[in-house]
Design a protein around this motif. Structure first.
Motif, PDB file in Angstrom:
ATOM      1  N   PRO A 172       0.837  -1.208   0.000  1.00 36.52           N
ATOM      2  CA  PRO A 172       0.000   0.000   0.000  1.00 36.52           C
ATOM      3  C   PRO A 172       0.873   1.260   0.000  1.00 36.52           C
ATOM      4  O   PRO A 172       1.817   1.368   0.783  1.00 36.52           O
ATOM      5  CB  PRO A 172      -0.796  -0.120   1.303  1.00 36.52           C
ATOM      6  CG  PRO A 172      -0.742  -1.563   1.663  1.00 36.52           C
ATOM      7  CD  PRO A 172       0.569  -2.069   1.153  1.00 36.52           C
ATOM      8  N   LEU A 173       0.553   2.207  -0.875  1.00 34.81           N
ATOM      9  CA  LEU A 173       1.341   3.434  -1.002  1.00 34.81           C
ATOM     10  C   LEU A 173       0.741   4.536  -0.140  1.00 34.81           C
ATOM     11  O   LEU A 173      -0.458   4.823  -0.212  1.00 34.81           O
ATOM     12  CB  LEU A 173       1.385   3.888  -2.464  1.00 34.81           C
ATOM     13  CG  LEU A 173       2.104   5.215  -2.744  1.00 34.81           C
ATOM     14  CD1 LEU A 173       3.579   5.130  -2.338  1.00 34.81           C
ATOM     15  CD2 LEU A 173       1.972   5.595  -4.208  1.00 34.81           C
ATOM     16  N   ILE A 174       1.584   5.167   0.685  1.00 40.56           N
ATOM     17  CA  ILE A 174       1.168   6.266   1.558  1.00 40.56           C
ATOM     18  C   ILE A 174       1.952   7.515   1.176  1.00 40.56           C
ATOM     19  O   ILE A 174       3.172   7.468   0.990  1.00 40.56           O
ATOM     20  CB  ILE A 174       1.423   5.916   3.034  1.00 40.56           C
ATOM     21  CG1 ILE A 174       0.619   4.669   3.434  1.00 40.56           C
ATOM     22  CG2 ILE A 174       1.076   7.086   3.944  1.00 40.56           C
ATOM     23  CD1 ILE A 174       0.975   4.125   4.812  1.00 40.56           C
TER      24      ILE A 174
ATOM     25  N   ARG B 157      -2.998   5.332  -1.340  1.00 40.81           N
ATOM     26  CA  ARG B 157      -4.238   4.905  -0.701  1.00 40.81           C
ATOM     27  C   ARG B 157      -4.486   5.638   0.597  1.00 40.81           C
ATOM     28  O   ARG B 157      -5.511   5.459   1.238  1.00 40.81           O
ATOM     29  CB  ARG B 157      -4.195   3.395  -0.467  1.00 40.81           C
ATOM     30  CG  ARG B 157      -4.274   2.611  -1.784  1.00 40.81           C
ATOM     31  CD  ARG B 157      -4.136   1.126  -1.582  1.00 40.81           C
ATOM     32  NE  ARG B 157      -5.112   0.614  -0.631  1.00 40.81           N
ATOM     33  CZ  ARG B 157      -5.048  -0.608  -0.094  1.00 40.81           C
ATOM     34  NH1 ARG B 157      -4.055  -1.417  -0.420  1.00 40.81           N
ATOM     35  NH2 ARG B 157      -5.969  -1.004   0.748  1.00 40.81           N
ATOM     36  N   LEU B 158      -3.532   6.499   0.987  1.00 41.23           N
ATOM     37  CA  LEU B 158      -3.670   7.276   2.217  1.00 41.23           C
ATOM     38  C   LEU B 158      -2.730   8.476   2.146  1.00 41.23           C
ATOM     39  O   LEU B 158      -1.629   8.383   1.605  1.00 41.23           O
ATOM     40  CB  LEU B 158      -3.305   6.398   3.431  1.00 41.23           C
ATOM     41  CG  LEU B 158      -3.191   7.078   4.795  1.00 41.23           C
ATOM     42  CD1 LEU B 158      -4.538   7.629   5.242  1.00 41.23           C
ATOM     43  CD2 LEU B 158      -2.648   6.088   5.833  1.00 41.23           C
ATOM     44  N   VAL B 159      -3.186   9.611   2.686  1.00 42.59           N
ATOM     45  CA  VAL B 159      -2.340  10.798   2.828  1.00 42.59           C
ATOM     46  C   VAL B 159      -2.204  11.111   4.317  1.00 42.59           C
ATOM     47  O   VAL B 159      -3.195  11.143   5.040  1.00 42.59           O
ATOM     48  CB  VAL B 159      -2.944  12.021   2.093  1.00 42.59           C
ATOM     49  CG1 VAL B 159      -2.106  13.276   2.358  1.00 42.59           C
ATOM     50  CG2 VAL B 159      -3.031  11.764   0.596  1.00 42.59           C
TER      51      VAL B 159
ATOM     52  N   LEU C  21      -6.501   2.139   5.813  1.00 43.68           N
ATOM     53  CA  LEU C  21      -6.280   1.302   4.631  1.00 43.68           C
ATOM     54  C   LEU C  21      -7.307   0.178   4.547  1.00 43.68           C
ATOM     55  O   LEU C  21      -7.706  -0.219   3.451  1.00 43.68           O
ATOM     56  CB  LEU C  21      -4.863   0.724   4.650  1.00 43.68           C
ATOM     57  CG  LEU C  21      -3.734   1.743   4.474  1.00 43.68           C
ATOM     58  CD1 LEU C  21      -2.382   1.073   4.630  1.00 43.68           C
ATOM     59  CD2 LEU C  21      -3.827   2.430   3.120  1.00 43.68           C
ATOM     60  N   LYS C  22      -7.746  -0.305   5.699  1.00 41.52           N
ATOM     61  CA  LYS C  22      -8.765  -1.359   5.700  1.00 41.52           C
ATOM     62  C   LYS C  22     -10.078  -0.833   5.136  1.00 41.52           C
ATOM     63  O   LYS C  22     -10.759  -1.490   4.355  1.00 41.52           O
ATOM     64  CB  LYS C  22      -8.968  -1.886   7.121  1.00 41.52           C
ATOM     65  CG  LYS C  22      -9.949  -3.051   7.199  1.00 41.52           C
ATOM     66  CD  LYS C  22     -10.074  -3.553   8.631  1.00 41.52           C
ATOM     67  CE  LYS C  22     -11.062  -4.711   8.713  1.00 41.52           C
ATOM     68  NZ  LYS C  22     -11.231  -5.198  10.109  1.00 41.52           N
ATOM     69  N   LEU C  23     -10.450   0.396   5.539  1.00 39.50           N
ATOM     70  CA  LEU C  23     -11.696   0.987   5.053  1.00 39.50           C
ATOM     71  C   LEU C  23     -11.587   1.438   3.610  1.00 39.50           C
ATOM     72  O   LEU C  23     -12.583   1.580   2.918  1.00 39.50           O
ATOM     73  CB  LEU C  23     -12.095   2.179   5.932  1.00 39.50           C
ATOM     74  CG  LEU C  23     -12.532   1.840   7.344  1.00 39.50           C
ATOM     75  CD1 LEU C  23     -12.975   3.096   8.069  1.00 39.50           C
ATOM     76  CD2 LEU C  23     -13.665   0.835   7.345  1.00 39.50           C
TER      77      LEU C  23
END
Length: 448
Positions: free
Chosen positions: A5-7, A50-52, A120-122
């Protein structure tokens, strides 16, 4: 291909960026970094995190301004804010705006990683833009809704019939479109028809088509929606309202994979994936003989049930702010958000009309607002009116009955005998109606 997963980390402190990068890479995540909000936006144009995770206070664009800009182009992308200036009111305000998480420096590493894992799960959408496009119109961070979307994506890969259950306004058509977009049929048409909105005598022609001269007014051949959706997906919305005779013909079409237009003797092959939707309890409809059991099992291979808005309250700030941004552009108004008390009202309301009612309320507040923040008073009035529109049948009947009695008493100047005659009720029954609604006929008599 990197499947981590990319943050995206955003902070104007290089040392903190290095520290966070080490912690997240050690936890198994891929990390991209930006030294400012402006640089982060440039990164988002070419990468799909997928997240900031962003610092609140930075030179130039701060964390909140970055979040608001991100939400316009990527409304489902979660954002976690880090700040050394955190207060409880700031955290509450951030949650109201739709920010996923809010951590005050110095923060515990486990707390940060826990928030990252939850986000990330949501937002389990995969890593590339194509993985997100299929559900781009569905704004959510609700575990209940995410569970439905996860099942929807799995079923989209096949060709099984899907049945969508949900109250009016929960987004059944939106989910049907998302399933179509995630399916191998996404390059072909998506066609939706509301079976309860078309008169029974026209519905057969609308679905299966007709030939010229088949009935009065049939001035030309008409293909029908099955042929229009050939190769793609057909949504039969409110299928619980479909008349029984037409249910028999629909079952035949599904079994034979061909339609026969009204007035034609020739059958036409069709290749259509069927998604059905209803707000009715079809088990009750089958028991009452209003819906065919064999058709039900033909359509209901996979069932998905959409949660009500009251069951996904964490989505209300996200949805309300997303609607607000679109509506302020349409109305040409400079409205920056909801006052804290207004958002509290939105979150706490019952929402019997679900997301459709929320949209109606937000649009009303935008249309009437004269200030940069939508006030609690404006929100309260819009919610009250919206709730009245979605009153229960019993409440609506009671309200109509009272208003009717008042009108009759006004017309007859409070004369009960005349009023009862107009209402075609005997006087005893009419008096009971007046007592039920606490109406005194004397109040309607002309002043002497």
């Amino acid at each position: 291909m990197n499947d981590k997963p990319l943050i995206l980390l955003v902070d104007d402190d290089p040392d903190l960026l290095k520290l966070l990068t080490l912690r997240l890479t050690a936890a198994g995540y891929a990390v991209a970094t930006a030294g400012s909000g402006e640089e982060a936006l440039a990164q988002l144009a070419v990468i799909q995190p997928r997240l900031v995770i962003s610092d609140m206070r930075m030179g130039g664009m701060d964390g909140l301004a970055l979040f608001e800009t991100v939400q316009k182009s990527r409304p489902g992308l979660p954002v976690i804010i880090l700040t050394a200036h955190g207060t409880i009111p700031d955290a509450v305000d951030a949650a109201r705006r739709g920010i996923f998480g809010y951590l005050t420096k110095p923060f515990d590493s486990k707390a940060l990683l826990g928030e990252v894992e939850r986000a990330l799960k949501l937002n389990a959408e995969g890593g590339g833009p194509k993985d997100q496009d299929w559900r781009a119109e569905i704004i959510t961070r609700s575990p209940a809704m995410e569970s439905v979307l996860e099942k929807a994506r799995l079923v989209a890969a096949g060709d099984a019939g899907v049945f969508l259950y949900g109250e009016s306004g929960t987004g059944k058509e939106l989910l049907a479109r998302a399933i179509h977009q995630a399916s191998p049929r996404h390059g072909k048409p998506f066609v939706a028809v509301n079976c309860g909105a078309i008169p029974e005598q026209l519905l057969e022609s609308e679905l299966f088509g007709h030939v010229k001269g088949a009935f009065t007014g049939a001035a030309r051949d008409y293909k029908g929606l099955f042929q229009a959706a050939d190769g793609g997906t057909l949504l039969l919305d409110e299928i619980g309202d479909m008349p029984l005779p037409l249910q028999v013909k629909l079952l035949r079409v599904l079994q034979e994979r061909q339609v026969r237009p009204v007035g034609s003797v020739q059958a036409i092959p069709v290749n259509v994936r069927i998604i059905s939707a209803t707000h009715r309890d079809l088990a009750e409809e089958i028991a009452a003989g209003r819906f065919r059991e064999d058709l039900y099992y033909r359509l209901n291979v996979v069932a998905l049930s959409l949660p009500t808005l009251a069951e996904r309250r964490e989505d209300i700030p996200l949805l309300a702010n997303h609607m607000l941004r679109r509506l302020t552009e349409r109305y040409g108004k400079d409205i920056r958000g909801f006052a804290p008390e207004a958002m509290e009202l939105l979150i706490a309301s019952a929402w019997p009309g679900n997301v459709r009612q929320l949209l109606n309320v937000v649009e009303q507040t935008v249309a009437l607002s004269t200030t940069p923040l939508i006030s609690a008073t404006l929100a309260r009035e819009a919610i009250r009116q919206g709730t009245e529109e979605f009153a229960s049948l019993e409440d609506a009947r009671r309200r109509f009955e009272r208003e009717y009695l008042i009108q009759v008493l006004k017309i007859t100047d409070g004369n009960v005998a005349q009023a009862a005659k107009l209402a075609k009720r005997n006087r005893t029954e009419f008096y009971k109606l007046l007592q039920r609604h606490s109406l005194d006929p004397a109040l309607f008599k002309p002043a002497s």
